[in-house]
Design an enzyme around this catalytic site. Structure first.
Site, PDB file in Angstrom:
ATOM      1  N   SER A 142      19.167  49.580  34.567  1.00  0.00           N
ATOM      2  CA  SER A 142      20.579  49.480  34.956  1.00  0.00           C
ATOM      3  C   SER A 142      21.008  50.754  35.672  1.00  0.00           C
ATOM      4  CB  SER A 142      21.468  49.275  33.719  1.00  0.00           C
ATOM      5  OG  SER A 142      22.847  49.384  34.070  1.00  0.00           O
ATOM      6  N   TYR A 157      24.920  51.798  25.865  1.00  0.00           N
ATOM      7  CA  TYR A 157      24.163  50.879  26.730  1.00  0.00           C
ATOM      8  C   TYR A 157      23.341  51.672  27.740  1.00  0.00           C
ATOM      9  CZ  TYR A 157      23.369  47.204  30.237  1.00  0.00           C
ATOM     10  OH  TYR A 157      22.803  46.330  31.130  1.00  0.00           O
TER      11      TYR A 157
END
Length: 252
Positions: A142, A157
């Site tokens: 990501s 995250y």
């Protein structure tokens, strides 16, 4: 025909990757967790285009389920393709949830860790004996772990995705003795079901995200799925240990 395993293939980036990989003439074993129908729909879409696919249940956050999944993969390879190994692995399954640093609970942190980092680590370990030499792995990371994607609310995250980027390099180093390439793909904001269908529930965020993106729009699953399929293919045969941002120039 080569065979790929794509985790989280019931929707979004995983579904796109599965379909793009199949469109290049490969068989696909895709996984689903809660969204069984989505997994079956992906299989049907691949078969409609003349491809071959199998959907299997998998919770990447539960390492205790991995031995049974290994056996299910072996059975699918034998029964569907009359073979005992596969060439490609896409560690894609995951989830996203925004939580400011001071609001992040240990429970949420541990869930991120189990699903986004521990899961890919030990699932790959369990499947390696079935993987053919000369294959390829792509981990979906990501841009939240990159400077370009740093946004408040994604500390836990992004930390796990950052760990996955480091793991990608170590996999590439250790698996190179078998000729297995390992790369990461780091999506930016992409229109998927992430964070409990956040884009459907909060469409007002889309223009703001598009404005921060150099190419002027939010990403679509195929933007990422095509890159994943290309990294697995022989066209990328001299590429390994890389983490490629696929964000349309977010915060450029």
């Amino acid at each position: 025909m080569k065979v790929a395993i794509v985790t989280g293939g019931s929707s979004g980036i995983g579904r796109s990757a599965a379909m793009q990989i199949a469109a290049r003439g490969n068989g696909v074993i895709l996984t689903y967790s809660a969204n069984r129908q989505g997994g079956l729909d992906t299989v049907a879409a691949i078969e409609k285009e003349g491809g071959t696919a199998v959907a299997l249940p998998l919770d990447v956050g539960d390492t205790n389920s991995f031995p049974a999944f290994h056996d299910a993969v072996f059975a699918a390879l034998r029964d569907t393709w009359q073979r005992e190994n596969f060439e490609y692995l896409v560690n894609n399954a995951g989830f996203g949830q925004m939580a400011m640093f001071e609001d992040t609970t240990e429970e949420l942190f541990d869930k991120f860790m189990r699903v986004l980092l521990k899961g890919p680590y030990f699932l790959t370990q369990k499947l390696l004996p079935l993987m053919a030499d000369g294959g390829a792995i792509v981990n979906t990371t990501s841009n939240s772990a990159l400077v370009s994607g740093l946004e408040p609310g994604y500390s836990a995250y992004g930390t796990m995705k950052g760990g996955l980027i480091v793991l990608t390099r170590y996999m590439a180093k250790e698996f190179s003795t078998r000729g297995i390439r390992v790369n990461g793909v780091a999506p930016g904001s992409t229109r998927t079901r992430i964070a409990d269908d956040a884009f459907e529930r909060f469409p007002e965020v889309i223009p703001a995200l598009a404005e921060k993106t150099a190419l002027g729009r939010v990403g679509e699953p195929d933007d990422v799925g095509k890159v994943i399929a290309t990294l697995l293919s022989d066209e990328s045969g001299w590429v390994t240990a890389q983490n490629i941002e696929v964000s349309g120039g977010y915060n450029l």
